[in-house]
Design a protein around this motif. Structure first.
Motif, PDB file in Angstrom:
ATOM      1  N   SER A 127      -5.504 -28.200   9.952  1.00 36.27           N
ATOM      2  CA  SER A 127      -5.885 -28.961  11.153  1.00 36.27           C
ATOM      3  C   SER A 127      -4.939 -28.636  12.295  1.00 36.27           C
ATOM      4  O   SER A 127      -3.779 -28.262  12.075  1.00 36.27           O
ATOM      5  N   THR A 128      -5.441 -28.781  13.519  1.00 32.83           N
ATOM      6  CA  THR A 128      -4.593 -28.645  14.707  1.00 32.83           C
ATOM      7  C   THR A 128      -4.895 -29.768  15.693  1.00 32.83           C
ATOM      8  O   THR A 128      -6.016 -30.273  15.755  1.00 32.83           O
ATOM      9  N   VAL A 129      -3.863 -30.137  16.422  1.00 30.63           N
ATOM     10  CA  VAL A 129      -4.014 -30.941  17.637  1.00 30.63           C
ATOM     11  C   VAL A 129      -3.714 -30.017  18.793  1.00 30.63           C
ATOM     12  O   VAL A 129      -2.703 -29.305  18.779  1.00 30.63           O
ATOM     13  N   PHE A 130      -4.583 -30.003  19.796  1.00 27.41           N
ATOM     14  CA  PHE A 130      -4.454 -29.017  20.864  1.00 27.41           C
ATOM     15  C   PHE A 130      -4.737 -29.652  22.214  1.00 27.41           C
ATOM     16  O   PHE A 130      -5.289 -30.753  22.309  1.00 27.41           O
ATOM     17  N   SER A 131      -4.347 -28.938  23.255  1.00 22.28           N
ATOM     18  CA  SER A 131      -4.580 -29.421  24.616  1.00 22.28           C
ATOM     19  C   SER A 131      -5.195 -28.326  25.465  1.00 22.28           C
ATOM     20  O   SER A 131      -4.998 -27.134  25.228  1.00 22.28           O
ATOM     21  N   SER A 132      -5.946 -28.777  26.452  1.00 19.95           N
ATOM     22  CA  SER A 132      -6.510 -27.891  27.466  1.00 19.95           C
ATOM     23  C   SER A 132      -6.411 -28.626  28.792  1.00 19.95           C
ATOM     24  O   SER A 132      -7.175 -29.557  29.045  1.00 19.95           O
ATOM     25  N   ALA A 139      -9.047 -30.759  15.535  1.00 17.96           N
ATOM     26  CA  ALA A 139     -10.117 -30.139  14.744  1.00 17.96           C
ATOM     27  C   ALA A 139      -9.561 -29.680  13.404  1.00 17.96           C
ATOM     28  O   ALA A 139      -8.350 -29.496  13.236  1.00 17.96           O
ATOM     29  N   VAL A 140     -10.476 -29.486  12.461  1.00 17.27           N
ATOM     30  CA  VAL A 140     -10.163 -28.907  11.153  1.00 17.27           C
ATOM     31  C   VAL A 140     -10.786 -27.521  11.110  1.00 17.27           C
ATOM     32  O   VAL A 140     -11.965 -27.346  11.453  1.00 17.27           O
ATOM     33  N   ILE A 158     -14.653 -26.403  11.156  1.00 15.34           N
ATOM     34  CA  ILE A 158     -15.526 -27.120  10.224  1.00 15.34           C
ATOM     35  C   ILE A 158     -15.653 -28.605  10.563  1.00 15.34           C
ATOM     36  O   ILE A 158     -16.541 -29.268  10.025  1.00 15.34           O
ATOM     37  N   ALA A 159     -14.802 -29.111  11.422  1.00 16.42           N
ATOM     38  CA  ALA A 159     -14.935 -30.515  11.835  1.00 16.42           C
ATOM     39  C   ALA A 159     -14.151 -30.740  13.112  1.00 16.42           C
ATOM     40  O   ALA A 159     -13.071 -30.167  13.304  1.00 16.42           O
ATOM     41  N   VAL A 160     -14.713 -31.581  13.984  1.00 17.60           N
ATOM     42  CA  VAL A 160     -14.044 -31.981  15.214  1.00 17.60           C
ATOM     43  C   VAL A 160     -13.742 -33.474  15.128  1.00 17.60           C
ATOM     44  O   VAL A 160     -14.632 -34.278  14.844  1.00 17.60           O
ATOM     45  N   LEU A 161     -12.484 -33.834  15.358  1.00 16.75           N
ATOM     46  CA  LEU A 161     -12.086 -35.245  15.333  1.00 16.75           C
ATOM     47  C   LEU A 161     -12.196 -35.765  16.762  1.00 16.75           C
ATOM     48  O   LEU A 161     -11.214 -35.862  17.505  1.00 16.75           O
ATOM     49  N   ASP A 162     -13.417 -36.096  17.146  1.00 13.67           N
ATOM     50  CA  ASP A 162     -13.738 -36.276  18.560  1.00 13.67           C
ATOM     51  C   ASP A 162     -13.886 -37.733  18.976  1.00 13.67           C
ATOM     52  O   ASP A 162     -14.456 -38.022  20.041  1.00 13.67           O
ATOM     53  N   ALA A 163     -13.357 -38.666  18.193  1.00 20.03           N
ATOM     54  CA  ALA A 163     -13.516 -40.086  18.541  1.00 20.03           C
ATOM     55  C   ALA A 163     -12.388 -40.614  19.431  1.00 20.03           C
ATOM     56  O   ALA A 163     -12.434 -41.764  19.861  1.00 20.03           O
ATOM     57  N   HIS A 164     -11.403 -39.784  19.690  1.00 18.42           N
ATOM     58  CA  HIS A 164     -10.246 -40.240  20.469  1.00 18.42           C
ATOM     59  C   HIS A 164     -10.539 -40.240  21.967  1.00 18.42           C
ATOM     60  O   HIS A 164     -11.185 -39.325  22.487  1.00 18.42           O
ATOM     61  N   SER A 165     -10.022 -41.250  22.641  1.00 19.96           N
ATOM     62  CA  SER A 165     -10.079 -41.283  24.106  1.00 19.96           C
ATOM     63  C   SER A 165      -8.684 -41.212  24.720  1.00 19.96           C
ATOM     64  O   SER A 165      -8.548 -41.128  25.936  1.00 19.96           O
ATOM     65  N   CYS A 166      -7.640 -41.235  23.860  1.00 21.01           N
ATOM     66  CA  CYS A 166      -6.254 -41.142  24.312  1.00 21.01           C
ATOM     67  C   CYS A 166      -5.643 -39.829  23.832  1.00 21.01           C
ATOM     68  O   CYS A 166      -6.262 -39.083  23.064  1.00 21.01           O
ATOM     69  N   LYS A 167      -4.446 -39.566  24.255  1.00 19.00           N
ATOM     70  CA  LYS A 167      -3.735 -38.350  23.883  1.00 19.00           C
ATOM     71  C   LYS A 167      -3.438 -38.350  22.385  1.00 19.00           C
ATOM     72  O   LYS A 167      -2.736 -39.224  21.886  1.00 19.00           O
ATOM     73  N   SER A 194     -13.375 -39.581   7.057  1.00 19.02           N
ATOM     74  CA  SER A 194     -13.861 -38.972   5.827  1.00 19.02           C
ATOM     75  C   SER A 194     -14.261 -37.537   6.141  1.00 19.02           C
ATOM     76  O   SER A 194     -15.091 -37.297   7.027  1.00 19.02           O
ATOM     77  N   LEU A 195     -13.650 -36.586   5.439  1.00 17.70           N
ATOM     78  CA  LEU A 195     -13.903 -35.177   5.695  1.00 17.70           C
ATOM     79  C   LEU A 195     -14.796 -34.605   4.607  1.00 17.70           C
ATOM     80  O   LEU A 195     -14.512 -34.736   3.417  1.00 17.70           O
ATOM     81  N   ASP A 196     -15.884 -33.976   5.019  1.00 14.22           N
ATOM     82  CA  ASP A 196     -16.781 -33.262   4.110  1.00 14.22           C
ATOM     83  C   ASP A 196     -16.811 -31.808   4.562  1.00 14.22           C
ATOM     84  O   ASP A 196     -17.580 -31.428   5.448  1.00 14.22           O
ATOM     85  N   SER A 197     -15.931 -30.988   3.977  1.00 10.62           N
ATOM     86  CA  SER A 197     -15.816 -29.600   4.434  1.00 10.62           C
ATOM     87  C   SER A 197     -17.050 -28.785   4.094  1.00 10.62           C
ATOM     88  O   SER A 197     -17.390 -27.836   4.810  1.00 10.62           O
ATOM     89  N   SER A 198     -17.760 -29.131   3.010  1.00 11.15           N
ATOM     90  CA  SER A 198     -18.959 -28.376   2.652  1.00 11.15           C
ATOM     91  C   SER A 198     -20.083 -28.595   3.664  1.00 11.15           C
ATOM     92  O   SER A 198     -20.860 -27.685   3.958  1.00 11.15           O
ATOM     93  N   ARG A 199     -20.158 -29.804   4.210  1.00 14.42           N
ATOM     94  CA  ARG A 199     -21.173 -30.106   5.221  1.00 14.42           C
ATOM     95  C   ARG A 199     -20.654 -29.917   6.639  1.00 14.42           C
ATOM     96  O   ARG A 199     -21.377 -30.136   7.606  1.00 14.42           O
ATOM     97  N   LYS A 200     -19.384 -29.530   6.743  1.00 12.41           N
ATOM     98  CA  LYS A 200     -18.748 -29.281   8.037  1.00 12.41           C
ATOM     99  C   LYS A 200     -18.854 -30.496   8.941  1.00 12.41           C
ATOM    100  O   LYS A 200     -19.360 -30.437  10.066  1.00 12.41           O
TER     101      LYS A 200
END
Length: 396
Positions: A127-132, A139-140, A158-167, A194-200
């Motif tokens: 996984s990484t935490v990144f900035s733009s 993301a994973v 395979i997955a985006v942790l996109d529920a955050h609204s803060c840094k 919950s991460l499901d890598s097979s279903r991405k």
């Protein structure tokens, strides 16, 4: 079977020494420049030699992690932090002779990497935490299976942790086995996924706010309890039960920069602080720490407990150094009992060695799970150094 000081091993520090690289050669290809060790000179007082090996990233960097799931090699993964250039993820492996760091894989990453963690049960997932610009994401990723046979292998998201609204500050994997849950921490909230890598896919299971005036900066997952997470903020350390997503306890302690649980002993937590060095806590009596270590001459940025050897701790700081400590995580009383007795903080100078041959702040540290006597460090200028602490391990 692991070793501990109480069983077959003891630590005997050799004379204080300084490892440094006498010269480097640069090997350039189309994508990166790798600095490999040409020769290594040791001070006359060194006992037992050094396994220090260097590797150069093209850009600045802050994050390095042990690839715990790789049981066949001593390997690490690291990512860069360039504002203008395309960033990179490097998968590096220590050669079987321990004399060279080999680039196993080089992958493009679209943004600056501020946090990186390797999946503990699949060596190709991280996984990484990144900035733009001003925005942050997490993301994973998965490394392609046959990446060594591809001309320009690409990471698969395979997955985006996109529920955050803060840094976003960090993503945590439970370190002790296969577990399909992730924790992500931003300025104000904890998320359980919950991460499901097979279903991405990754789905939010629950979320909780840290509360007013608590700005979270990071955290750690208790390796002894899959339901317990510690988070850090400016004025305290908070402890959470993931089943209820409620705080179970807190320690009022200012300027905690980083925390790590002792993987060998329950209830023990080590903290790194901006100005006051390092503290060791027994969470069954959290009013005062059981040990205080001097830390670094500037901010102590990160701390890591050894996965195998009791009391062996690494720290790194903005004074451009890495310190190796031996600090028993037992106080004056028997902390293995069910009802430990509160006692004053012990101030100890348990420094075994200081690795000073860096030219920039050191932000990244990782012990090898496969070879617990080996660690990797990463300074902000993109220099990876892998060292062995075997000179400090003497069998009785």
């Amino acid at each position: 079977m692991g070793f501990s000081l109480s069983e077959n091993w003891e630590f005997i520090p050799p004379a204080r020494s300084l490892f440094h690289f006498a010269s480097f050669r640069k090997y350039a290809d189309a994508s990166t420049t790798v600095i490999r060790r040409a020769s290594l000179s040791l001070s006359a007082s060194m006992q037992g030699g050094s396994s220090g090996v260097g590797y150069g990233l093209k850009y600045q960097a802050r994050c390095i992690a042990d690839v715990k799931a790789d049981i066949d090699h001593t390997s690490f993964i690291t990512g860069t932090l360039s504002l203008k250039e395309e960033n990179e993820v490097h998968l590096i492996r220590l050669s079987s002779g321990g004399t060279e760091l080999i680039c196993e894989g080089l992958f493009s990453h679209p943004n600056e990497i501020w946090d990186l963690a390797s999946c503990p049960y699949d060596q190709r997932i991280f996984s990484t935490v990144f900035s733009s610009g001003e925005s942050y994401g997490a993301a994973v990723w998965q490394i392609p299976e046959l990446y060594g046979q591809l001309n320009s292998p690409q990471l698969e998201r395979i997955a985006v942790l996109d529920a955050h609204s803060c840094k976003i500050k960090c993503v945590l994997w439970w370190p002790s086995g296969r577990h399909d849950k992730l924790v992500s921490i931003d300025d104000e909230n904890l998320f359980l996924w919950s991460l499901d890598s097979s279903r991405k896919a990754a789905q939010v299971i629950s979320k909780e706010s840290a509360g007013m005036l608590h700005y979270l900066s990071g955290g750690a997952w208790d390796p002894h309890d899959v339901n317990a997470v510690a988070s850090t903020c400016e004025w305290s350390i908070q402890f959470w039960d993931l089943r209820t997503m409620k705080k179970t306890n807190s320690i009022d302690h200012a300027h905690v920069r980083n925390v790590d649980y002792d993987p060998k002993k329950k209830h023990i937590l080590v903290t790194a602080e901006d100005e006051s060095g390092m503290h060791i806590w027994d969470l069954r009596m959290p009013k005062v720490p059981i040990k205080e270590l001097p830390g670094h001459t500037h901010w102590t940025w990160t701390v890591k407990c050894n996965p195998e050897y009791d009391g062996l701790i690494l720290s790194a700081g903005t004074d451009s150094s890495v310190n190796l400590w031996l600090a028993s995580t037992s106080g004056g009383n028997d902390l293995t009992s069910e009802s430990p007795i509160e006692s004053p903080t012990q101030r100890v100078d348990a420094l075994l060695n200081s690795y000073n041959d860096y030219e920039d702040s050191v932000y990244g540290l990782a012990w090898s799970s496969r070879e617990p006597s080996i660690f990797a460090s990463l300074s902000y200028d993109g220099r990876v150094v892998v060292e062995s602490v075997k000179p400090y391990l003497f069998k009785k």
